[in-house]
Design an enzyme around this catalytic site. Structure first.
Site, short mmCIF file in Angstrom:
data_model
loop_
_atom_site.label_atom_id
_atom_site.label_comp_id
_atom_site.label_asym_id
_atom_site.label_seq_id
_atom_site.Cartn_x
_atom_site.Cartn_y
_atom_site.Cartn_z
N ARG A 169 43.96 96.16 36.31
CA ARG A 169 42.93 95.14 36.70
C ARG A 169 43.31 93.63 35.68
O ARG A 169 43.39 92.77 36.19
CB ARG A 169 41.48 95.13 36.24
CG ARG A 169 40.87 96.86 37.44
CD ARG A 169 39.84 97.00 37.27
NE ARG A 169 38.98 97.87 38.09
CZ ARG A 169 38.34 98.54 38.76
NH1 ARG A 169 37.53 98.11 38.23
NH2 ARG A 169 37.59 99.05 39.86
N HIS A 193 35.12 102.90 29.11
CA HIS A 193 35.71 101.54 30.43
C HIS A 193 34.10 102.23 30.91
O HIS A 193 33.39 102.23 31.57
CB HIS A 193 35.92 103.37 31.40
CG HIS A 193 36.35 102.77 33.00
ND1 HIS A 193 36.89 102.53 33.86
CD2 HIS A 193 35.50 103.50 33.66
CE1 HIS A 193 36.51 102.19 34.67
NE2 HIS A 193 35.96 103.05 35.33
#
Length: 332
Positions: A169, A193
């Protein structure tokens, strides 16, 4: 009585099926099925196994996949509620767990999923004692630690999907700003994460040109171009998708297929995945978080010693502390 099969085929030799790249996916929710499709499209497995407690959904998803076999070189696809079907897997991918609710952080999910792992992991290790475990269920860093503790496996064979997707991303959003394909944008997200992830701006480069050389304040609150918004979008985009469509599936499944390819083909590519990080960057607890790892047939074979700035290292330590605050309360 002669049958079409007996008239058509003459047996030449007895054979015993030996599967070298058997992959089992535990959980056939939106992520598990998307992982199955992504892995099948890459042709990575010679047998794909699906396991789920919801037998009706499991059978339906299996049939749906099997009926697509004429359109691709599809391996044998089998499924069952019984973990015996996973026996002798090379890689077991765990996507099963409670789904993230709107507005719920990944860390809020943890205790609900720990109890699920207590049921799954012993069954997996019983039938595939030499497999690699790839954990995808959120909160992935803590649940990778849980899987490591429950399995008794060596640390190299228990891997969390971690920041492989976050980094993708990151590269995508950088590429969007620069008008360059994400594949040509190089940069890492490390740590959790989730909300405390760490963008390594000191290492971001295009064709070997460090962006920090062009803008020394990149990623900081002093940056006139406000590149820090790129990392903010990395964090917020997952929540936005959950709000809009109820879940995320395609990005994470393509990330999982990417990791699977590196492992099964022994590619020794570098991925930011969740691994035991005690002793790194001043981390003193048994914390799993993402650092750059070399992935191959034995799982994580080596770590890349990335040189971080003092600020980046401090952020990574803070990320570890965030995870430890939750992890130390776990009841295993």
């Amino acid at each position: 009585m002669a049958t079409i099969k007996s008239e058509l085929i003459k047996n030449f030799a007895e054979e015993e099926a030996i599967h070298h790249n058997k992959i089992s996916i535990v959980g056939t929710g939106s992520v598990g099925v998307a992982c199955a499709i992504s892995i099948l499209l890459k042709g990575l497995s010679d047998e794909l196994v699906l396991v789920d407690v919801d037998e009706g959904k499991l059978k339906g998803e299996t049939m749906d996949l099997q009926h697509g076999s004429p359109f691709m070189k599809m391996p044998n696809i089998v499924s069952s509620k019984d973990y015996l079907v996973t026996a002798n897997s090379n890689l077991v991918i765990i996507t099963a767990g409670a789904r993230q609710k709107k507005g719920e952080t990944r860390l809020d999910l943890v205790q609900r999923n720990v109890s699920i792992f207590k049921l799954m992991i012993p069954n997996i290790t019983q039938y595939s004692p030499h497999c690699k475990l790839l954990i995808v269920t959120n909160p992935v860093d803590i649940l990778t630690y849980v899987a490591w503790k429950l399995s008794g496996f060596p640390k190299n064979r228990v891997i969390g999907s971690g920041c492989n997707l976050d980094s993708a991303r990151f590269r995508y959003f950088i590429g969007q700003r620069l008008g360059i394909h994400s594949e040509s944008c190089h940069g890492l997200i490390l740590g959790e994460h989730g909300d405390s992830s760490v963008p390594v701006w000191s290492g971001v480069n295009i064709a070997g040109v460090p962006l920090k050389d062009l803008n020394p304040d990149i990623g900081t609150d002093k940056d006139p171009e406000q590149w820090e918004n790129v990392h903010k979008k990395v964090i917020s985009s997952g929540y936005e998708m959950v709000k809009m469509k109820g879940y995320t599936s395609w990005g994470i499944s393509l990330s999982v297929a990417d990791l699977t390819e590196s492992i099964l083909k022994n590619l020794r590519r570098v991925h930011p995945v969740s691994t035991l990080s005690k002793g790194l960057y001043g981390i003193n607890e048994d914390i799993f978080l993402s650092v750059p790892c070399i992935l191959g047939e034995n799982g994580i074979t080596d770590l890349i010693k990335v040189k971080l700035t003092l600020e980046e290292e401090a952020c990574l330590q803070k990320s570890a502390e965030t995870l430890w605050e939750i992890q130390k309360e776990l009841k295993l």
